[in-house]
Write a protein that holds these residues in place. Structure first.
Motif, PDB file in Angstrom:
ATOM      1  N   ARG A  56      38.096  35.496  38.910  1.00 50.66           N
ATOM      2  CA  ARG A  56      39.022  36.600  38.672  1.00 50.66           C
ATOM      3  C   ARG A  56      38.821  37.623  39.787  1.00 50.66           C
ATOM      4  O   ARG A  56      37.774  37.670  40.421  1.00 50.66           O
ATOM      5  CB  ARG A  56      38.828  37.252  37.304  1.00 50.66           C
ATOM      6  CG  ARG A  56      37.417  37.770  37.056  1.00 50.66           C
ATOM      7  CD  ARG A  56      37.342  39.236  37.156  1.00 50.66           C
ATOM      8  NE  ARG A  56      36.020  39.734  36.896  1.00 50.66           N
ATOM      9  CZ  ARG A  56      35.049  39.789  37.788  1.00 50.66           C
ATOM     10  NH1 ARG A  56      35.235  39.314  39.001  1.00 50.66           N
ATOM     11  NH2 ARG A  56      33.870  40.322  37.485  1.00 50.66           N
ATOM     12  N   SER A  57      39.864  38.418  39.992  1.00 47.86           N
ATOM     13  CA  SER A  57      39.717  39.468  40.991  1.00 47.86           C
ATOM     14  C   SER A  57      40.525  40.691  40.580  1.00 47.86           C
ATOM     15  O   SER A  57      39.982  41.697  40.159  1.00 47.86           O
ATOM     16  CB  SER A  57      40.139  38.957  42.367  1.00 47.86           C
ATOM     17  OG  SER A  57      39.968  39.951  43.320  1.00 47.86           O
ATOM     18  N   CYS A  58      41.864  40.608  40.669  1.00 46.47           N
ATOM     19  CA  CYS A  58      42.685  41.823  40.540  1.00 46.47           C
ATOM     20  C   CYS A  58      42.821  42.339  39.109  1.00 46.47           C
ATOM     21  O   CYS A  58      43.029  43.512  38.886  1.00 46.47           O
ATOM     22  CB  CYS A  58      44.077  41.541  41.093  1.00 46.47           C
ATOM     23  SG  CYS A  58      45.039  40.405  40.077  1.00 46.47           S
ATOM     24  N   ARG A  59      42.754  41.473  38.137  1.00 47.33           N
ATOM     25  CA  ARG A  59      42.980  41.787  36.713  1.00 47.33           C
ATOM     26  C   ARG A  59      44.403  42.294  36.463  1.00 47.33           C
ATOM     27  O   ARG A  59      44.657  43.001  35.500  1.00 47.33           O
ATOM     28  CB  ARG A  59      41.995  42.847  36.196  1.00 47.33           C
ATOM     29  CG  ARG A  59      40.539  42.483  36.346  1.00 47.33           C
ATOM     30  CD  ARG A  59      39.692  43.614  35.784  1.00 47.33           C
ATOM     31  NE  ARG A  59      38.294  43.261  35.798  1.00 47.33           N
ATOM     32  CZ  ARG A  59      37.452  43.646  36.740  1.00 47.33           C
ATOM     33  NH1 ARG A  59      37.894  44.363  37.761  1.00 47.33           N
ATOM     34  NH2 ARG A  59      36.194  43.311  36.675  1.00 47.33           N
ATOM     35  N   SER A  61      47.536  40.261  37.412  1.00 50.74           N
ATOM     36  CA  SER A  61      48.533  39.204  37.702  1.00 50.74           C
ATOM     37  C   SER A  61      49.023  39.230  39.139  1.00 50.74           C
ATOM     38  O   SER A  61      50.192  38.973  39.408  1.00 50.74           O
ATOM     39  CB  SER A  61      49.761  39.316  36.788  1.00 50.74           C
ATOM     40  OG  SER A  61      49.434  39.684  35.508  1.00 50.74           O
ATOM     41  N   ILE A  62      48.145  39.554  40.057  1.00 50.66           N
ATOM     42  CA  ILE A  62      48.564  39.630  41.459  1.00 50.66           C
ATOM     43  C   ILE A  62      47.832  38.600  42.324  1.00 50.66           C
ATOM     44  O   ILE A  62      48.433  37.932  43.158  1.00 50.66           O
ATOM     45  CB  ILE A  62      48.313  41.054  42.026  1.00 50.66           C
ATOM     46  CG1 ILE A  62      49.202  42.064  41.315  1.00 50.66           C
ATOM     47  CG2 ILE A  62      48.575  41.096  43.526  1.00 50.66           C
ATOM     48  CD1 ILE A  62      48.845  43.504  41.579  1.00 50.66           C
ATOM     49  N   CYS A  63      46.542  38.437  42.103  1.00 49.88           N
ATOM     50  CA  CYS A  63      45.767  37.590  43.028  1.00 49.88           C
ATOM     51  C   CYS A  63      45.855  36.099  42.696  1.00 49.88           C
ATOM     52  O   CYS A  63      45.631  35.255  43.554  1.00 49.88           O
ATOM     53  CB  CYS A  63      44.306  38.024  43.038  1.00 49.88           C
ATOM     54  SG  CYS A  63      43.391  37.610  41.535  1.00 49.88           S
ATOM     55  N   GLY A  64      46.159  35.772  41.441  1.00 52.75           N
ATOM     56  CA  GLY A  64      46.318  34.369  41.049  1.00 52.75           C
ATOM     57  C   GLY A  64      45.011  33.627  40.824  1.00 52.75           C
ATOM     58  O   GLY A  64      45.006  32.405  40.694  1.00 52.75           O
ATOM     59  N   CYS A  66      42.792  33.833  38.218  1.00 43.30           N
ATOM     60  CA  CYS A  66      42.256  33.632  36.860  1.00 43.30           C
ATOM     61  C   CYS A  66      43.043  32.594  36.048  1.00 43.30           C
ATOM     62  O   CYS A  66      43.007  32.623  34.820  1.00 43.30           O
ATOM     63  CB  CYS A  66      42.199  34.955  36.099  1.00 43.30           C
ATOM     64  SG  CYS A  66      43.837  35.596  35.700  1.00 43.30           S
ATOM     65  N   CYS A  78      44.215  37.161  32.778  1.00 44.63           N
ATOM     66  CA  CYS A  78      44.350  38.625  32.791  1.00 44.63           C
ATOM     67  C   CYS A  78      45.692  39.076  32.223  1.00 44.63           C
ATOM     68  O   CYS A  78      45.888  40.249  31.925  1.00 44.63           O
ATOM     69  CB  CYS A  78      44.156  39.172  34.195  1.00 44.63           C
ATOM     70  SG  CYS A  78      45.473  38.749  35.340  1.00 44.63           S
TER      71      CYS A  78
HETATM   72 FE1  FES Z   1      44.186  38.315  39.537  1.00 43.71          FE
HETATM   73 FE2  FES Z   1      44.366  37.408  37.024  1.00 43.71          FE
HETATM   74  S1  FES Z   1      42.666  38.325  37.981  1.00 43.71           S
HETATM   75  S2  FES Z   1      45.800  37.227  38.614  1.00 43.71           S
END
Ligand code: FES
Length: 228
Positions: A56-59, A61-64, A66, A78
Motif C-alpha cells: 500500500r502507499s497512497c491510501r 485509490s491513486i497509486c494502485g 493495494c 483502500c
Molecule cells: Fe494506493 Fe490503495 S493504497 S491505491
C-alpha cells in the motif's frame, strides 16, 4: 449525532510464508462502519501480527498498490469498506476472506510478483511512436478516448480477475491491451497499423473472451474490455 455501528469481524487471510507454505489465518478485529479493508489490515499488522505483509502507499485509490482478492473479487483495499463486504446488521458472525490477487505468482502473504504484468506493457512500446500516420490535430473525440484509458492506475485488478488469463498466462491481458488502445486511439501515434498487427497476433486482442470481469474489477471506470 448518529452512532456508528461497531462489530467484531473475522478476517480470514490467505498467507504464504518464506518456506512457500500456504495457510489461512484468521484475525478478529473490532471494526466500525467507516473502516476500510486497508485500515483493518494495518490495525492487524500493528496490534496482532507484524509479519503480515501487503502493499500500500497512497491510501486514496491513486497509486494502485493495494489490489487484493476480497470476498471473491479483486478490489482496492483502500477503497473498499469493511461494511460493504459484510452486513453489520446481521445476527450472524461476520467473516471476510482476503487473498492475494490471482493470475500472478505470490511472493509473500498478499504481495504478488508484478513483474510479468509490467513486462507485458513494456514490450509493446508504451509511448507515442514517430511515423507517417501521425495526425497533428487532436479533436475532442480522440481526446475522450485517450483520456478514458489514461485513468488506469495499474492496480492489476483486471488482470487478476481475467478469465482468459487463467487458461493462458501468456495472454497480454486487459491492462496492457487497454494501455495499447490509448496509443492506437492517439492521433499523434505514427505506427497505428503495425501496432494493430502486433496486437492481433497470438496472445493479443483475439484471446479476450469478453467475459466483462475486467470492467467490473476496474476501480477507475477504464472498462478495458471496451478498449480491447
Ligand atoms: Fe494506493 Fe490503495 S493504497 S491505491
Amino acid at each position: 449525532m448518529v452512532k456508528k455501528l461497531v462489530r467484531d469481524v473475522s478476517f480470514s487471510i490467505k498467507r504464504k510464508d518464506e518456506n512457500k507454505k500456504e495457510y489461512i489465518e484468521e484475525f478478529t478485529l473490532e471494526c466500525d462502519e467507516s473502516m476500510t479493508i486497508l485500515q483493518a489490515l494495518e490495525k492487524i499488522k500493528a496490534d496482532k501480527d507484524g509479519s503480515l505483509t501487503f502493499r500500500r502507499s497512497c491510501r486514496a485509490s491513486i497509486c494502485g498498490s493495494c489490489g487484493m482478492f476480497v470476498n471473491n473479487r479483486s478490489r482496492l483495499a483502500c477503497r473498499t469498506k469493511v461494511k460493504d463486504m459484510v452486513d453489520f446488521a446481521s445476527k450472524e458472525d461476520l467473516v471476510l476472506a482476503i487473498e492475494p490477487q490471482k493470475n500472478q505468482p505470490v511472493i509473500k502473504d498478499l504481495v504478488v510478483d508484478i513483474q510479468p504484468f509490467y513486462e507485458k506493457i513494456e514490450k509493446n512500446n508504451p509511448y507515442v511512436q514517430e511515423g507517417k500516420e501521425t495526425i497533428v490535430e487532436v479533436d475532442k473525440t480522440s481526446y475522450e478516448q485517450v483520456n478514458m484509458v489514461s485513468n488506469c492506475i495499474m492496480c492489476g485488478n483486471c488482470y487478476s480477475d481475467c478469465t482468459a488469463m487463467v487458461e493462458n498466462s501468456d495472454y497480454l491481458g486487459p491492462a496492457a491491451l487497454a494501455k495499447m488502445f490509448r496509443f492506437v486511439a492517439d492521433p499523434r501515434e505514427g505506427q497505428k497499423k503495425s501496432r494493430l498487427k502486433q496486437l492481433s497476433k497470438k496472445n493479443g486482442i483475439w484471446d479476450c473472451t469478453r467475459c466483462g470481469m475486467c470492467v467490473d474489477a476496474c476501480p477507475k471506470g477504464v472498462a478495458p474490455m471496451e478498449a480491447i
